[in-house]
Design a protein around this motif. Sequence first.
Motif, mmCIF file in Angstrom:
data_model
loop_
_atom_site.group_PDB
_atom_site.id
_atom_site.type_symbol
_atom_site.label_atom_id
_atom_site.label_comp_id
_atom_site.label_asym_id
_atom_site.label_seq_id
_atom_site.Cartn_x
_atom_site.Cartn_y
_atom_site.Cartn_z
ATOM 1 N N PRO A 188 27.510 -8.303 -22.523
ATOM 2 C CA PRO A 188 28.910 -8.239 -22.964
ATOM 3 C C PRO A 188 29.616 -7.083 -22.282
ATOM 4 O O PRO A 188 28.977 -6.179 -21.731
ATOM 5 N N HIS A 189 30.940 -7.113 -22.314
ATOM 6 C CA HIS A 189 31.699 -6.037 -21.677
ATOM 7 C C HIS A 189 31.476 -4.717 -22.407
ATOM 8 O O HIS A 189 31.328 -4.694 -23.639
ATOM 9 N N PRO A 190 31.475 -3.590 -21.668
ATOM 10 C CA PRO A 190 31.359 -2.283 -22.321
ATOM 11 C C PRO A 190 32.508 -2.062 -23.291
ATOM 12 O O PRO A 190 33.593 -2.638 -23.125
ATOM 13 N N PRO A 191 32.312 -1.212 -24.303
ATOM 14 C CA PRO A 191 33.334 -1.033 -25.338
ATOM 15 C C PRO A 191 34.601 -0.355 -24.857
ATOM 16 O O PRO A 191 35.672 -0.573 -25.404
ATOM 17 N N ASN A 216 28.498 4.708 -21.383
ATOM 18 C CA ASN A 216 28.316 3.511 -22.199
ATOM 19 C C ASN A 216 26.893 3.007 -21.965
ATOM 20 O O ASN A 216 26.476 2.839 -20.809
ATOM 21 N N ILE A 217 26.146 2.776 -23.042
ATOM 22 C CA ILE A 217 24.733 2.413 -22.939
ATOM 23 C C ILE A 217 24.511 1.047 -23.578
ATOM 24 O O ILE A 217 24.822 0.855 -24.761
ATOM 25 N N ALA A 230 18.955 -3.884 -29.040
ATOM 26 C CA ALA A 230 20.059 -4.030 -29.991
ATOM 27 C C ALA A 230 21.006 -5.153 -29.588
ATOM 28 O O ALA A 230 21.720 -5.692 -30.426
ATOM 29 N N GLY A 231 21.037 -5.484 -28.275
ATOM 30 C CA GLY A 231 21.949 -6.510 -27.793
ATOM 31 C C GLY A 231 23.397 -6.085 -27.846
ATOM 32 O O GLY A 231 24.295 -6.925 -27.976
ATOM 33 N N ALA A 232 23.660 -4.780 -27.737
ATOM 34 C CA ALA A 232 25.027 -4.273 -27.853
ATOM 35 C C ALA A 232 25.162 -2.956 -27.086
ATOM 36 O O ALA A 232 24.164 -2.310 -26.740
ATOM 37 N N TRP A 233 26.431 -2.580 -26.842
ATOM 38 C CA TRP A 233 26.750 -1.316 -26.182
ATOM 39 C C TRP A 233 27.004 -0.234 -27.227
ATOM 40 O O TRP A 233 27.455 -0.514 -28.337
ATOM 41 N N SER A 234 26.742 0.997 -26.833
ATOM 42 C CA SER A 234 27.131 2.163 -27.618
ATOM 43 C C SER A 234 27.716 3.188 -26.655
ATOM 44 O O SER A 234 27.467 3.130 -25.452
#
Length: 249
Positions: free
Chosen positions: A137-140, A183-184, A189-193
């Motif tokens: 997915p795109h970074p936050p 951005n990681i 987790a399947g997500a960015w932080s």
Amino acid sequence: MAASLLTDDLILEILSRLPARSLHQFKCVSVPWRDLITDPTNRRKLPQALAGFLYMAVSNNRRIHHHFASVYGAVAPFDPALHYLRPNKDEGITQVDACNGLLLYRRYKKNKATPWIEDACHFVVCNPATGRWVELPHPPQPQEPANSRNHTTGLAFDPVVSSHFHVLCFEYNFPGAYIKGVNIYSSRAGAWSRRDSGMVEKVILCSKCVYVGGMLYVIGNLKHINGEYVLVGVDMEGKVWKTIRVPYG
């Protein structure tokens, strides 16, 4: 004796859960295990260690051809062009990084009016040995400027430690292009932080990334100190940051 009671299917199921390094060590257990592991029909079921170089060559008609040069001189176990990552001609793809058998690509829609700008970019991580890939997915946080090719992004993966990977996309503070955060993406987790930079120094990144010992490293420049270079390191949670002075001369 107990292992001799297992069927080939059960042995393959067990071996498929091992890292590639351990798998190759188990070739020495016995001749049947060696033949089982090296059998081409089992290639997709077992982890593969790739040792070589991916490179591109431009032909006389300006077409780009992808190649893989094996360190051992063997035939590439996959198609270096990776056609399945480019479903249509309106999309382009650029290799960003590679780490321990996984490849990181940036896929984008071609902008015919302004070809130097990539529209609708997103990252793809691919295992060329198995043909499996995942679109991230795109970074936050939005990246500036619009051409995201200018941003330093690295892939972190160690199959001996875990089957999961991380993608780190550094965020810059414009004007000046100093690191302000990262951005990681975690495949677990399947997500960015997102994490703010933990460095006091203002560093401009200027090289590709290298993943070693749980840290992603990249060469940076302390422009306000006579162009001194430092090695910037960050862990996979963005909590630990370090800078190491690079010896001059």
